[in-house]
Structure formats: C-alpha cells, structure tokens
Design an enzyme around this catalytic site. Structure first.
Site: not given
Ligand code: ADP
Length: 484
Positions: A156-157, A181, A234-235, A256, A290, A387, A464
């Site tokens: 989302w960031n 998304p 994401g994370s 990433e 990040c 983080e 990227e």
């Molecule tokens: P943050 O919300 O801290 O940025 P996340 O890794 O939880 O980090 O989220 C990044 C993306 O990964 C988001 O689109 C979230 O919906 C998605 N996400 C989280 N868990 C899962 C999962 N088990 N399978 C697929 N996508 C996921």
C-alpha cells in the site's frame, strides 16, 4: 474526495477486460486512515475469481506475445499519457486511501507513470545475441521471449508506482498479468487499470483482484502452474512465505522485501547537508518506505552537532491531514501501524533512550504520530532491528570508519543504505563496504526510473526499473542451428 473523472473510482475486480463483482457478492470498505471513514467499497474476491483471471491472462498471452514490440510500446505510451492526464485524480485517490501527503502523492503519480513511459521505450530493446560459434557447421544465438503469465502482489505504501514498476515491464516484454493490489489501497490500482483499458491494453492482458483476505488469492497465484512468474513487493515474512509456495511449480520470482536502512554520517561530512538528507530519507511517505533511513549512525566528533540540528529540522515538519498542501507528515496507514510504532518507541524509552523531539502519539489522534528523534539508542532495543515504518528516527554513535560499516552491515537486510562523507577515498571504501543493493552517497533520495532498484540478503531478489527491470520478465532461449 472530488475526482475530476468520477468514473475512475472503480469498485469491482477486473477479470478478462470486464469489471465484475465477487462471486460471493462480498465487498470491503476502503478507509481514510486519518478519519476511519469509508471512501469506497470494492469487490472482495477469492480463489475462484483468481483462477478465472489466470485463465484469462493465459488466453490473452499468445496474441499479446506475438504483437510487435512497437505495437506494445504504442499502447504503453498511450497508457502513460492517460496516467499523466489524470494524475491529480490518482494523487487524490492515494492521499485519501493511505494518507500520503498530497504533494508527495502528486510526485508519485508522475513517478508511477514514468515506469510506463520508460518501458514503452524499453519494449523495443529486448535484444538477443549472435554468439561466435564453437563449431563451423553451427550458428548460435539467443532469443529473448516473454516468461508468460505473471502474478504481481503489491503493497500500500506506493499504490501506483509499485504496480506500474511490475506491470509496465511485464506488458512491454509480452507477458500478461494478474495483479493483487493491497487491501489498504486498492482504489489507485483500479483507476490505473481502468486507464490501461482505455489505452488499449487488451482484455485479459491485465487483471486486477482486490481482496481483504490475501491468502486464498495468493495461494492460487502461487500454486497455479499457468503462472510462470511471481513479482512481489512487501514484507520479508510474506515474501518468504510466497517464495516457498512458488517453489512448488518452480516459478521465477522477483522479491522486493523489507529493509533496515543505515544512514551514516562521518566526521568529514557537510553536517547541514547530512541533516537535510536524513530528513528527506527518513520522513518521506510519513516514514513508510522500505528505503527510509531506519538507523542513523553519527561519528563521535560530530554527534552532538548533528543531533541538535537534526532534531531542530525535524521539529519544523508539519504534521497534519494528508490533503493539506502544507502537510509534511500525514497519518500512518492504519491503527495496526500506529500501534507498532508506539510499541517500538515505548520499548526504546523504557530501555534508556531519550526523545530529542516527539516520542508519543500526536494530539491529532487516531493514526497520527509525532515526528520523533531518539537519542542514546542501543542494540538491545527492538527499534534497532525492526523496520520502523513511521516518522521516528533513532540516533546511534560510532567511533571509526570500520565500526560504522560493521554496524551498518549488522542486519539480515540489504536494501538501501546512505552515507555522508567528504573524503574521496572514504567515499569509495564505504560504497564498496556496505552490503546493500543501493547506496546513496551524500544524498537521501536515490529512486528513479532509469536505475536498478532492489536488495540483497533478506531484502530480495531481482531489480526493478532500468533496463534490468525488463529482463525480469524475459527468458533467454538459446537456439543452435546445425547442418551449415
Ligand atoms: P505490509 O502490509 O507490511 O506492506 P505485507 O507483506 O503483509 O506487508 O503485504 C504486502 C502485500 O502482500 C499486500 O498486497 C498483502 O495483501 C499481500 N499479502 C500478505 N499476505 C499474503 C498472502 N498470504 N498471500 C498473498 N499475498 C499476501
């Protein structure tokens, strides 16, 4: 929220060129983080819709793959133009759904669009090679071909740029895509997909699946053998989980992931420039990127001077509603985020850190946090290894250059790093010594469309942006022609 083009506020999923409801009829609300009010409602899809979107991407793939690079380039160029024409609406959507200060959101609208422009250009440069032969009866070459159906999962960031940075090179390469998304910020993504359709991206080539429950959609995206590539931002925890799942069908992955960026200030640095760089790196996007400086290390001789000037500069940052033009730092994305930041600061203060400025939730309430600078931070505090993702800057001291580099590298992460120094030889030594995918020297801002963004160690795999970003979506095929 008043959009110039209200039809950009979409509420459904995009599957095979059609806007559709969830099979279950379920929806979820998108909340303004500052107020908790719903600003939109979107379809809440699951595994079945995901399967259909993947099938649509598979069906669209041959024609898209076989189009000429020029044809794909022209469509991407048109998409770029539409993103730019609608950039104020895109900025408003971002600000309302995730709290990015409006002027930064305007910047992201242009930044996000720039990936589409760049890859409209790179589409035409997916060159293979002719290789000098090892056998006079044979001729050797490589072809660059699109990987196939791509799954993209984004955070989302950066609600726009994280999508265009994946989708534009995927489409440029001739791949088709299914995008999930983020649940906190799906509206900007949906608007961008609407504009892609208007630009001529064919039905099925780009599918978008909003959901409040990422696991079922993610499970299908990672298990389905039709998907040949997973690009995730994401994370680190979620990235590891998705990599493990993608291993079942040996998918190509780009990751990433999280960072724990060090920001070193050496005693030969221009302290005022370092203060400015640290503020820019730390407080961008309310501290929620990040690559935000996560640990600020200052060499002994200039520690007091830097701390004083930095705290004064930070105290000047205006905290307020993201939609206000004068706001420098807005609300955090949701209540979970503010709780985590508050926990980290409380833990640090309890273990002996001091707050040079800030140090608690902001009087504006809900998801607002005071811009904060902590001093005397030590490695046993949680804030040193996690983080932060909020407007909080911990300051640490170091003695020698070697110590500074060692402290900076003492983390499983390796995304962005920064340092300020004057001496030319030191600049080379430290640039080479930092175990990171990216190093900012005498600057706190490093991103751009032309450069390779990415991390090493547990911060990720792949790059990227730049010409390297296109390669992530291409396979190299070796062709050996015999009988000559
Ligand atoms: P943050 O919300 O801290 O940025 P996340 O890794 O939880 O980090 O989220 C990044 C993306 O990964 C988001 O689109 C979230 O919906 C998605 N996400 C989280 N868990 C899962 C999962 N088990 N399978 C697929 N996508 C996921």
């Amino acid at each position: 929220m008043q959009l110039t083009d209200p039809t950009l506020l979409r509420s459904q999923a995009l599957v095979n060129g059609e806007w559709v409801d969830a099979d279950s009829g379920k929806t979820f609300e998108v909340l303004n983080p500052a107020t908790g009010e719903a600003i939109g409602t979107v379809a809440d899809v699951g595994a079945n819709e995901t399967r259909r979107a993947i099938a649509a991407a598979e069906a669209a793939f041959p024609a898209w793959r076989d189009s000429t690079a020029k044809q794909r380039s022209d469509i991407l160029r048109r998409w770029h133009e539409l993103l730019m024409e609608n950039r104020e609406d895109l900025a408003q959507l971002m600000t309302y759904e995730m709290g990015k200060p409006i002027n930064e959101a305007r910047g992201e609208a242009v930044f996000g669009a720039s990936f589409v422009e760049w890859y409209s250009e790179e589409a035409r440069r997916a060159y293979g090679e002719i290789i000098p032969t090892h056998d006079p009866s044979k001729r050797l070459m490589t072809l660059k071909q699109p990987i196939g159906v791509v799954a993209a999962i984004t955070p989302w960031n950066f609600p726009l740029a994280m999508i265009t940075r994946k989708v534009a090179p995927a489409l440029a390469a001739g791949c088709t895509a299914v995008v999930k998304p983020p649940e906190d910020a799906p509206l900007t993504a949906l608007a961008a997909a609407e504009l892609a359709g208007r630009a001529g991206v064919p039905a099925g080539a780009l599918n978008l699946l909003p959901t409040s429950e990422p696991a079922p959609v993610g499970d299908e995206l990672t298990a389905n053998p039709v998907v040949r590539k997973l690009s995730f931002t994401g994370s680190t925890a979620t990235g590891k989980h998705l990599m493990a799942k993608a291993a079942g069908t040996v998918k190509n992955v780009s990751m990433e992931l999280g960072g724990n960026a060090p920001f070193l200030v050496f005693d030969d640095a221009d302290v005022d420039a370092a203060v400015e760089g640290a503020v820019a790196s730390k407080y961008r996007n309310n501290g929620q990127t990040c690559i935000c400086a996560n640990r600020i290390y200052v060499q002994d001789a200039i520690y007091e001077e830097f701390a004083k000037k930095f705290a004064a500069a930070v105290a000047d940052l205006r905290v307020g509603p993201a939609i206000d033009e004068a706001t420098a730092v807005g609300p955090l994305v949701n209540e979970k985020a503010i709780e985590k930041v508050d926990d980290l600061v409380t833990d640090a203060l309890a273990k002996g850190a001091g707050a040079l400025t800030g140090g608690k939730r902001h009087a504006l309430g809900r998801t607002y946090y005071e811009v904060t600078v902590l001093t005397d931070v030590t490695p046993d505090m949680r804030i040193s290894s996690e983080e932060i993702f909020g407007p909080v800057a911990p300051l640490y001291r170091f003695e020698t250059e070697e110590d500074g580099i060692a402290l900076a590298n003492h983390t499983p992460y390796g995304l962005a790093s920064y340092f300020f120094a004057g001496d030319n030889a030191r600049i080379w030594r430290v640039s080479e010594g930092l175990e990171y995918g990216m190093v900012g020297v005498n600057t706190g801002l490093i991103s751009g469309v032309t450069v390779p963004f990415g991390g090493i160690k547990e911060s990720g795999i792949g790059r990227e942006g730049s010409h390297e970003g296109l390669a992530e979506y291409l396979e190299t095929k070796f062709v050996c022609v015999g009988g000559i």
